[in-house]
Design a protein around this motif. Structure first.
Motif, PDB file in Angstrom:
ATOM      1  N   MET A 179      29.629 -57.875 -34.031  1.00 47.30           N
ATOM      2  CA  MET A 179      28.798 -56.919 -34.777  1.00 47.30           C
ATOM      3  C   MET A 179      28.434 -55.752 -33.848  1.00 47.30           C
ATOM      4  O   MET A 179      27.794 -55.961 -32.833  1.00 47.30           O
ATOM      5  N   ASN A 180      28.879 -54.549 -34.195  1.00 45.99           N
ATOM      6  CA  ASN A 180      28.555 -53.419 -33.314  1.00 45.99           C
ATOM      7  C   ASN A 180      27.293 -52.692 -33.789  1.00 45.99           C
ATOM      8  O   ASN A 180      26.647 -53.090 -34.754  1.00 45.99           O
ATOM      9  N   LYS A 205      36.203 -45.919 -39.505  1.00 41.53           N
ATOM     10  CA  LYS A 205      36.413 -46.443 -38.146  1.00 41.53           C
ATOM     11  C   LYS A 205      35.117 -46.551 -37.344  1.00 41.53           C
ATOM     12  O   LYS A 205      35.114 -46.452 -36.125  1.00 41.53           O
ATOM     13  N   LYS A 218      36.246 -48.994 -43.716  1.00 41.05           N
ATOM     14  CA  LYS A 218      37.279 -49.260 -42.713  1.00 41.05           C
ATOM     15  C   LYS A 218      37.862 -47.947 -42.192  1.00 41.05           C
ATOM     16  O   LYS A 218      38.079 -47.772 -40.999  1.00 41.05           O
ATOM     17  N   TYR A 263      31.825 -62.283 -40.684  1.00 40.71           N
ATOM     18  CA  TYR A 263      31.932 -63.014 -39.420  1.00 40.71           C
ATOM     19  C   TYR A 263      33.147 -63.941 -39.446  1.00 40.71           C
ATOM     20  O   TYR A 263      33.938 -63.987 -38.505  1.00 40.71           O
ATOM     21  N   GLU A 273      41.027 -62.166 -35.509  1.00 37.58           N
ATOM     22  CA  GLU A 273      41.266 -62.247 -34.054  1.00 37.58           C
ATOM     23  C   GLU A 273      42.253 -63.357 -33.711  1.00 37.58           C
ATOM     24  O   GLU A 273      43.167 -63.173 -32.918  1.00 37.58           O
ATOM     25  N   LYS A 314      36.309 -61.936 -39.189  1.00 35.48           N
ATOM     26  CA  LYS A 314      36.507 -61.453 -37.823  1.00 35.48           C
ATOM     27  C   LYS A 314      37.193 -62.519 -36.978  1.00 35.48           C
ATOM     28  O   LYS A 314      38.175 -62.255 -36.268  1.00 35.48           O
ATOM     29  N   PHE A 366      32.695 -49.025 -38.340  1.00 35.67           N
ATOM     30  CA  PHE A 366      32.168 -50.378 -38.510  1.00 35.67           C
ATOM     31  C   PHE A 366      33.177 -51.427 -38.079  1.00 35.67           C
ATOM     32  O   PHE A 366      34.385 -51.194 -38.130  1.00 35.67           O
ATOM     33  N   SER A 367      32.655 -52.602 -37.686  1.00 32.88           N
ATOM     34  CA  SER A 367      33.544 -53.728 -37.425  1.00 32.88           C
ATOM     35  C   SER A 367      33.812 -54.429 -38.758  1.00 32.88           C
ATOM     36  O   SER A 367      33.343 -53.984 -39.800  1.00 32.88           O
ATOM     37  N   VAL A 368      34.547 -55.525 -38.704  1.00 32.09           N
ATOM     38  CA  VAL A 368      34.850 -56.286 -39.924  1.00 32.09           C
ATOM     39  C   VAL A 368      33.558 -56.675 -40.647  1.00 32.09           C
ATOM     40  O   VAL A 368      33.481 -56.665 -41.869  1.00 32.09           O
ATOM     41  N   ASP A 416      27.248 -51.444 -37.408  1.00 29.57           N
ATOM     42  CA  ASP A 416      27.073 -52.543 -38.364  1.00 29.57           C
ATOM     43  C   ASP A 416      25.599 -52.845 -38.554  1.00 29.57           C
ATOM     44  O   ASP A 416      25.115 -53.007 -39.673  1.00 29.57           O
ATOM     45  N   TYR A 435      42.782 -56.007 -43.092  1.00 25.52           N
ATOM     46  CA  TYR A 435      43.020 -55.756 -41.668  1.00 25.52           C
ATOM     47  C   TYR A 435      44.395 -56.204 -41.200  1.00 25.52           C
ATOM     48  O   TYR A 435      45.011 -55.566 -40.358  1.00 25.52           O
TER      49      TYR A 435
END
Lengths: 121, 163
Positions: A1-2, B97, B94, B149, B156, B152, B99-101, A5, B48
């Protein structure tokens, strides 16, 4: 989580909590329930008397609303999913029970006749 | 080409099964529409790993299949609105660019529920349905975090095993 987010989650949470606060602020114990079918008024029933209301929304569609101890709940519905039957009891103004398949909406309203509101809303 | 068809078919099957699992779990907390949205895990992952178009197809085919198998036209309409708004929000998120998943999935969860409320409002002809907004919005954020989560972790691991 960045970081972005986290900002996003916090902003969305603030919007949700703010709207929840707004609702709690405007709600008060209701006096009647208003039943609409497909957006049209079906009937108004007092929350003060315990009763069982059968709603025929269409040919074979039926919903049974029960009023008990100043709150109302859906006892039975002819639809398949029965989401409305599992909904919580309602008793405060603005609270609703919705039966989507039968297009039945039960809404708790205050004491006065809300005729004008129905037409405009 | 053949590989792509097989892979997309598998993803649709997975999303379909997830919807089924969700449908058979009795999960009533008194508020309609609150659910985990496990099927969205497949859509997020596909977004993704496979690409935007693939994720879109998987999302739409799943909704139509589930609609015909487990519910009715009504619920399908309802799901399509939620699904499409959710997908649009995730796509934008998305592409930004930023934010993360997890952020993308939260956007998906939130707007899925917003879309459903809007359609429900139109279907029953009342704006009063907005009453459900706060709780559905919060639940959308919560499930979005969980799904994001998990997504993600999956993304990965698959990326690592492919390399």
């Amino acid at each position: 989580m960045n970081r972005n987010d986290k900002i996003l989650i916090i902003v969305l949470l603030i919007i949700s909590i703010f709207s929840l606060g707004l609702q709690k602020w405007i709600e008060e114990p209701g006096k009647q329930i208003l039943v609409t079918v497909n957006g049209k008024k079906y009937g108004q029933y007092s929350l003060d008397e315990n009763q069982r209301i059968i709603i025929h929304s269409a040919k074979e569609n039926e919903n049974i609303i029960v009023i008990k101890d100043h709150s109302a709940y859906m006892e039975e519905a002819s639809c398949q999913d029965l989401v409305c039957v599992h909904q919580r009891k309602v008793g405060k103004t603005g609270e609703t029970i919705v039966c989507l398949p039968n297009k039945v909406v039960v809404e708790v309203i205050g004491g006065q006749d809300e005729e004008v509101d129905i037409i405009t809303g | 080409m053949t590989g792509r068809i097989a892979r997309n078919g598998m993803m649709i099957a997975l999303a379909f099964i997830f919807s089924y699992i969700e449908a058979i779990i009795p999960f009533h907390i008194g508020i309609p529409g609150v659910k985990l949205g496990i099927a969205n895990l497949v859509v997020v992952t596909a977004l993704y790993l496979l690409g935007e178009k693939e994720a879109f197809y998987i999302s739409i085919v799943r909704i139509v299949l589930v609609g015909f198998t487990f519910s009715n036209l009504f619920s399908m309409l309802y799901s399509i609105a939620g699904g499409m708004l959710s997908f649009g929000a995730m796509l934008l998120g998305k592409r930004m660019k930023k934010f993360s998943v997890i952020g993308v999935s939260v956007l998906g969860g939130f707007f899925h529920n917003v879309g459903q409320i809007v359609v429900a409002g139109f279907l029953v002809g009342t704006a009063r349905i907005i009453y459900y907004f706060p709780i559905l919005a919060i639940s959308g954020i919560g499930t979005g975090i969980i799904i994001g989560y998990l997504g993600k972790v999956i993304i990965e691991r698959i990326n690592r095993s492919v390399e």
